[in-house]
Design an enzyme around this catalytic site. Sequence first.
Site, PDB file in Angstrom:
ATOM      1  CE  LYS A 111       7.439   1.886 -20.600  1.00 46.03           C
ATOM      2  NZ  LYS A 111       7.148   0.558 -21.121  1.00 46.03           N
ATOM      3  CE  LYS A 194      -4.942  -2.901 -14.842  1.00 51.57           C
ATOM      4  NZ  LYS A 194      -3.574  -2.591 -15.258  1.00 51.57           N
ATOM      5  CE  LYS A 197       0.287  -8.093 -24.374  1.00 55.15           C
ATOM      6  NZ  LYS A 197       1.489  -7.271 -24.294  1.00 55.15           N
TER       7      LYS A 197
END
Length: 329
Positions: A111, A194, A197
């Site tokens: 992050k 995979k 989104k």
Amino acid sequence: METVLSGIRSTGNLHLGNYFGALKNFVKMQHENKCFFFIADYHSLTTHPTPEDIRKNAKQILIEYVAAGLDPEVSTLYFQSDVPEVLELYLFLNMNAYVGELERCTTFKEKIRQQPDNVNAGLLTYPTLMAADILIHKADKVPVGKDQEQHLEMTRLFASRFNRLYKIDYFKEPQAYNFGKNLIKIPGLDGSLKMGKSEGNAIYLIDTPEVIRKKVMRAKTDAGPTSPHQEKSQEIQNLFAIMEHVSSVETLEFFEKTYADCSIRYGDMKKQLAEDIIAFCNPIRERILELSSQDKRIEQIIHTGAEKARESARKTIAEVREIIGFRNT
Ligand code: TRP
């Protein structure tokens, strides 16, 4: 009966990867366990969404969950933000979570890289909030993907640390729910391993037939087999892998056979695959649209879920306050 808890971040619509990777198992699992399915809308604040997005996203996932077969009468479906007791447990756990171990968490480090201008304390304590989600219902099992295993490990650490500090065998250590051979990874139509989104290659449960046709017809293929029983390229393996889940055995066998003898026409295969995906998605999409027009019913589902989740959470919080030394009013 075991208690199973699953949380999902409240962004985006559900796609075929979500369905075959998890939802399909959830639908079955809910009849064999005591299940909690919640939408982690508090967690979503780490990226500062707008109030409109918060309201819309959480509701949409709930609608899609129900449309896909999660039964609000059988399971407890709720929004994290409807259970503020979670935050009290979060506070208690934070007092006993060390900055050093939180900083070493892989997802935190990632992050920092992704949003260097917004490294907020909520990101750092993301694992303690997740631990609170799990421990508040004393879940035995938590279905998690690879990327969440470390968080589950930290949950066990926080649980056992709490027990040690207060010299009480109170929290159990939750384990990963293993789908075993039912663990299915749906690949992308772009040759990647995979469907997701963020990968930008997803077919959503709410996609219309036209959209699905377009997406499937654009799928990557190769120049075609030139010798019998030639090994399949990744792109072609992916087409077959998706077909395995949505098409009939006969269809699959037909294309396997034509691939093996080199007579396959990828255009035909894609057309068939598109129609089979449409046939699969359509009933779910119709239920999504129907539920979307029944606001009262949805509000009722959200309300009932919140009540059930809070009842369980209040019990835990009362016990934890007692253990720590606080009064229960
Ligand atoms: N962190 C999870 C994810 O990103 C979502 C989540 C939040 C969760 N709280 C949870 C998952 C509790 C399982 C249990 O996917």
